[in-house]
Scaffold this motif. Structure first.
Motif, PDB file in Angstrom:
ATOM      1  N   PHE A 102      13.696  -7.455  23.629  1.00 47.03           N
ATOM      2  CA  PHE A 102      12.340  -7.380  23.084  1.00 47.03           C
ATOM      3  C   PHE A 102      11.722  -8.783  23.068  1.00 47.03           C
ATOM      4  N   LEU A 103      11.379  -9.268  24.252  1.00 49.87           N
ATOM      5  CA  LEU A 103      10.775 -10.586  24.405  1.00 49.87           C
ATOM      6  C   LEU A 103       9.367 -10.602  23.818  1.00 49.87           C
ATOM      7  N   PRO A 104       8.807 -11.780  23.532  1.00 48.93           N
ATOM      8  CA  PRO A 104       7.471 -11.849  22.903  1.00 48.93           C
ATOM      9  C   PRO A 104       6.403 -11.056  23.647  1.00 48.93           C
ATOM     10  N   GLU A 105       6.487 -11.048  24.980  1.00 49.62           N
ATOM     11  CA  GLU A 105       5.458 -10.307  25.717  1.00 49.62           C
ATOM     12  C   GLU A 105       5.537  -8.801  25.453  1.00 49.62           C
ATOM     13  N   LYS A 106       6.743  -8.314  25.112  1.00 54.23           N
ATOM     14  CA  LYS A 106       6.851  -6.887  24.781  1.00 54.23           C
ATOM     15  C   LYS A 106       6.221  -6.606  23.422  1.00 54.23           C
ATOM     16  N   LEU A 107       6.341  -7.536  22.479  1.00 58.64           N
ATOM     17  CA  LEU A 107       5.674  -7.360  21.195  1.00 58.64           C
ATOM     18  C   LEU A 107       4.164  -7.334  21.387  1.00 58.64           C
ATOM     19  N   ILE A 108       3.666  -8.221  22.231  1.00 63.21           N
ATOM     20  CA  ILE A 108       2.222  -8.221  22.550  1.00 63.21           C
ATOM     21  C   ILE A 108       1.841  -6.904  23.222  1.00 63.21           C
ATOM     22  N   GLY A 109       2.719  -6.415  24.112  1.00 65.07           N
ATOM     23  CA  GLY A 109       2.443  -5.138  24.778  1.00 65.07           C
ATOM     24  C   GLY A 109       2.415  -3.975  23.809  1.00 65.07           C
ATOM     25  N   LEU A 110       3.325  -3.991  22.826  1.00 63.71           N
ATOM     26  CA  LEU A 110       3.327  -2.945  21.806  1.00 63.71           C
ATOM     27  C   LEU A 110       2.014  -2.955  21.033  1.00 63.71           C
ATOM     28  N   ILE A 111       1.542  -4.143  20.668  1.00 61.52           N
ATOM     29  CA  ILE A 111       0.287  -4.248  19.920  1.00 61.52           C
ATOM     30  C   ILE A 111      -0.888  -3.779  20.771  1.00 61.52           C
ATOM     31  N   GLY A 112      -0.876  -4.154  22.051  1.00 58.06           N
ATOM     32  CA  GLY A 112      -1.952  -3.701  22.943  1.00 58.06           C
ATOM     33  C   GLY A 112      -1.979  -2.193  23.092  1.00 58.06           C
ATOM     34  N   TRP A 113      -0.812  -1.588  23.230  1.00 58.72           N
ATOM     35  CA  TRP A 113      -0.724  -0.119  23.299  1.00 58.72           C
ATOM     36  C   TRP A 113      -1.274   0.497  22.017  1.00 58.72           C
ATOM     37  N   GLY A 114      -0.910  -0.074  20.878  1.00 50.57           N
ATOM     38  CA  GLY A 114      -1.361   0.478  19.609  1.00 50.57           C
ATOM     39  C   GLY A 114      -2.861   0.426  19.438  1.00 50.57           C
ATOM     40  N   ARG A 115      -3.479  -0.612  19.974  1.00 48.12           N
ATOM     41  CA  ARG A 115      -4.931  -0.767  19.804  1.00 48.12           C
ATOM     42  C   ARG A 115      -5.738   0.065  20.786  1.00 48.12           C
ATOM     43  N   THR A 116      -5.119   0.473  21.880  1.00 46.91           N
ATOM     44  CA  THR A 116      -5.912   1.103  22.938  1.00 46.91           C
ATOM     45  C   THR A 116      -5.590   2.577  23.170  1.00 46.91           C
ATOM     46  N   VAL A 117      -4.329   2.911  23.352  1.00 41.63           N
ATOM     47  CA  VAL A 117      -4.005   4.281  23.765  1.00 41.63           C
ATOM     48  C   VAL A 117      -3.093   5.020  22.793  1.00 41.63           C
ATOM     49  N   ALA A 118      -2.600   4.354  21.764  1.00 39.89           N
ATOM     50  CA  ALA A 118      -1.690   5.032  20.839  1.00 39.89           C
ATOM     51  C   ALA A 118      -2.413   6.180  20.147  1.00 39.89           C
ATOM     52  N   PRO A 119      -1.781   7.350  20.086  1.00 43.41           N
ATOM     53  CA  PRO A 119      -2.408   8.495  19.413  1.00 43.41           C
ATOM     54  C   PRO A 119      -2.225   8.382  17.906  1.00 43.41           C
ATOM     55  N   PRO A 120      -2.993   9.168  17.138  1.00 44.47           N
ATOM     56  CA  PRO A 120      -2.736   9.251  15.691  1.00 44.47           C
ATOM     57  C   PRO A 120      -1.339   9.852  15.482  1.00 44.47           C
ATOM     58  N   PRO A 121      -0.625   9.475  14.440  1.00 40.12           N
ATOM     59  CA  PRO A 121      -0.981   8.448  13.466  1.00 40.12           C
ATOM     60  C   PRO A 121      -0.512   7.045  13.842  1.00 40.12           C
ATOM     61  N   PHE A 122       0.036   6.880  15.069  1.00 40.53           N
ATOM     62  CA  PHE A 122       0.513   5.558  15.463  1.00 40.53           C
ATOM     63  C   PHE A 122      -0.590   4.510  15.393  1.00 40.53           C
ATOM     64  N   ASN A 123      -1.791   4.875  15.826  1.00 37.56           N
ATOM     65  CA  ASN A 123      -2.842   3.860  15.961  1.00 37.56           C
ATOM     66  C   ASN A 123      -3.242   3.249  14.617  1.00 37.56           C
ATOM     67  N   ALA A 124      -2.985   3.955  13.518  1.00 35.93           N
ATOM     68  CA  ALA A 124      -3.339   3.414  12.205  1.00 35.93           C
ATOM     69  C   ALA A 124      -2.489   2.207  11.831  1.00 35.93           C
ATOM     70  N   MET A 125      -1.391   1.981  12.545  1.00 42.35           N
ATOM     71  CA  MET A 125      -0.507   0.866  12.235  1.00 42.35           C
ATOM     72  C   MET A 125      -0.986  -0.455  12.822  1.00 42.35           C
ATOM     73  N   PHE A 126      -2.050  -0.412  13.596  1.00 44.94           N
ATOM     74  CA  PHE A 126      -2.449  -1.600  14.358  1.00 44.94           C
ATOM     75  C   PHE A 126      -3.799  -2.140  13.905  1.00 44.94           C
ATOM     76  N   ASP A 127      -4.060  -2.063  12.590  1.00 42.00           N
ATOM     77  CA  ASP A 127      -5.343  -2.493  12.030  1.00 42.00           C
ATOM     78  C   ASP A 127      -5.295  -3.960  11.592  1.00 42.00           C
ATOM     79  N   PHE A 128      -4.751  -4.814  12.437  1.00 43.64           N
ATOM     80  CA  PHE A 128      -4.665  -6.229  12.094  1.00 43.64           C
ATOM     81  C   PHE A 128      -4.654  -7.041  13.379  1.00 43.64           C
ATOM     82  N   SER A 129      -4.804  -8.333  13.249  1.00 43.04           N
ATOM     83  CA  SER A 129      -4.886  -9.227  14.404  1.00 43.04           C
ATOM     84  C   SER A 129      -3.803 -10.301  14.283  1.00 43.04           C
ATOM     85  N   PRO A 130      -2.648 -10.087  14.885  1.00 42.48           N
ATOM     86  CA  PRO A 130      -1.538 -11.017  14.683  1.00 42.48           C
ATOM     87  C   PRO A 130      -1.494 -12.197  15.650  1.00 42.48           C
TER      88      PRO A 130
END
Length: 547
Positions: free
Chosen positions: A508-536
């Protein structure tokens, strides 16, 4: 002899949880009595941290302004401020074994969690860590008594009265029992469920060893995963049909000065019932020698202290609180060391219970309703841990099934880790530790409705398949295929090939963490997308610092 002082809180047991609670309360001006039937330093297990445990330590230290707890949330600060006796934990690894055969590297899972700026996991040499927290509690004003057993407890609406084995008495306004399996209050009030309804049935034997080799040194070059961390840089689990070994080295980094390694063997009692007439040491080596690669790992290693061997590990209680008393997690119940949930549950319950207790002390109101959430939480955490561990033992029966099931554990762990990461970043951005309470908005295990937690829905479905395997109605390979099919159909983050049986490691390299956050902000379905209401981004770039 009577102690004339009436303490705000009496705590039974000075393990890591009791020491932390005492330090927090005393730091905030409460009169605390901490009672211990043994003496420090003392041997204890519960040594391997995970991202959740390190993040929870950081939260407790930040919220309650206890730097000693903060020091435990990162390997570097442990080495600098606490002790050089602890190890690092950069990986969690699982190696699947068949009897009589060298371990197949394609039947393994090396999982490297993401690195963040403020926390990292460690292997805690508990006798030093527990003593460190005890000394912190004493410095903050805790009154400590050791080598004292509780002979009697009286609790009523006016307070708590403790009579000790030596005839001394103590009074307190509230009692927290952190005395573990032999809980004073569980015995006093007949709280133990006999037999425990927990589904897992396992036993264990364990010791500290000298001379345990690095597993990496035993591999041919082509067998090494070649990821950003190696097997010896964390906790190794040797898994086989009916059980598993843990290997927790304390000297696996350049600053480590502790030659010991914690080693244990846990066995499914349905597959491996107790063996009268054989010593724990004999049974340990008997199982080791069935597996060539495990035997090579322990070749030349020697136990350094008396063996500990248990009957059934699992115990539970019918209740964890009453007016003016509360059972800590290890007094309330326990499942198994697999996945290191004991420490996580202790810290998570401290996170919710401590504010309730502090407010109750200020208000002089100890009604059970005030502690309803920590009580519910504690029961749910035990129940969820039992499901995960029980199903894991079922999945051990074949590698294809284990290969499928472990991905569900990894998904659950990953999202739980991310929930904690999210609230840490939000607290730093807002300079508000009240953000930690956002963790309580997620349904507790077993309390949500279908769809509230898609990962839990997958786990529940797989649990049903494993039950069919256990009943002989479904072949293990067919169950594995069905679980992989579910994973392929589920809308999961593209940080791992969840549904591909051949992709087993996750770095789980840093770019994968960034990728997880990007997925959460763009295509993650409910209720996953509610977890990404921040800017890290600022936090990950090091622009937001820990307080």
């Amino acid at each position: 002899m009577s102690d004339p002082k009436v303490y705000d809180v009496a705590i039974l047991g000075s393990g890591i949880g009791g020491g932390m609670l005492a330090a927090i309360l005393a730091r905030h001006g409460f009169e605390v009595l901490l009672l211990e039937k043994d003496a420090h330093p003392r041997f204890a297990v519960g040594e391997a941290m995970l991202p959740q445990s390190s993040m929870l330590m950081w939260m407790l230290g930040q919220r309650f302004d206890v730097p000693e707890i903060l020091n435990l949330s990162r390997t570097e600060s442990i080495t600098r401020h606490v002790t050089s006796s602890c190890g690092v934990k950069r990986i969690i690894g699982f190696l699947y074994h068949d009897e009589g055969r060298r371990q197949d590297p394609d039947c393994s899972h090396l999982l490297v969690p993401p690195v963040t700026p403020i926390t990292s996991e460690s292997h805690l040499f508990r006798q030093d860590i527990d003593l460190y927290m005890l000394n912190a509690a004493i410095r903050y004003g805790t009154t400590y008594r050791e080598r004292v057993g509780v002979a009697d407890v009286e609790i009523d609406s006016t307070g708590v009265r403790l009579t000790m084995d030596d005839g001394t008495t103590h009074q307190a306004r509230y009692l927290v029992d952190g005395s573990g399996h032999k809980s004073v209050l569980a015995s006093r009030y007949g709280l133990r469920e006999e037999p425990s309804p927990l589904r897992t049935h396992s036993r264990t034997l364990f010791n500290h060893f000298e001379g345990v080799k690095s597993y990496d040194d035993l591999l041919e070059d082509w067998e090494a995963p070649k990821l950003s961390a190696q097997w010896n840089e964390g906790t190794v689990h040797h898994v086989f049909d009916g059980g598993w070994f843990w290997v927790i080295p304390f000297n696996n980094h350049k600053d480590g000065q502790n030659p010991l390694c914690s080693v244990g063997l846990s066995l499914d009692m349905n597959r491996h019932p107790a063996r009268p007439g054989i010593s724990p040491e004999e049974e340990f080596w008997d199982v080791v020698n069935r597996f060539p690669s495990i035997a090579a790992h322990f070749e030349g290693a020697k136990a350094v202290r008396p063996w500990v061997s248990t009957g059934r590990l699992q115990y539970s209680s019918s209740a964890c609180q009453g007016e003016r008393w509360f059972l800590g997690p290890h007094a309330y119940g326990f499942v198994d060391a697999l996945y290191s949930r004991g420490l996580i549950n202790t810290l998570d319950v401290l996170r919710t219970f401590t504010p309730c207790l502090m407010q109750a002390l200020r208000d002089d109101d100890f009604s059970v309703e005030r502690f309803a959430y920590p009580a519910r939480q504690q029961a749910a955490l035990l129940r969820g841990n039992d499901q995960m561990v029980y199903c894991s033992y079922q999945a051990f029966r074949s590698y294809p099934l284990w290969n499928a099931w472990i991905r569900l554990w990894l998904l659950s762990t990953m999202f739980n880790d991310f929930r904690h990461f999210r609230v840490i970043v939000k607290s730093l951005e807002s300079v508000d530790t009240g953000m930690f309470d956002l963790l309580d908005q997620t349904p507790l295990p077993g309390e949500g409705k279908p769809g509230d937690n898609p990962v839990q829905d997958l786990i529940d479905a797989a649990d049903g398949m494993l039950a069919q395997v256990e009943a002989g109605a479904l072949a293990p390979e067919a169950a594995a295929e069905a679980i992989f099919a579910m994973l392929n159909a589920a809308p999961l983050p593209p940080v791992h090939a969840w549904g591909d049986p051949d992709q087993h490691h996750l770095d789980f390299l840093p770019e994968k963490l960034i990728g997880l956050i990007g997925w959460g902000r763009t295509v993650a379905p409910p209720p996953f997308n509610a977890m990404f209401d921040f800017s890290p981004e600022n936090f990950l770039n090091g622009d937001v610092k820990a307080a």
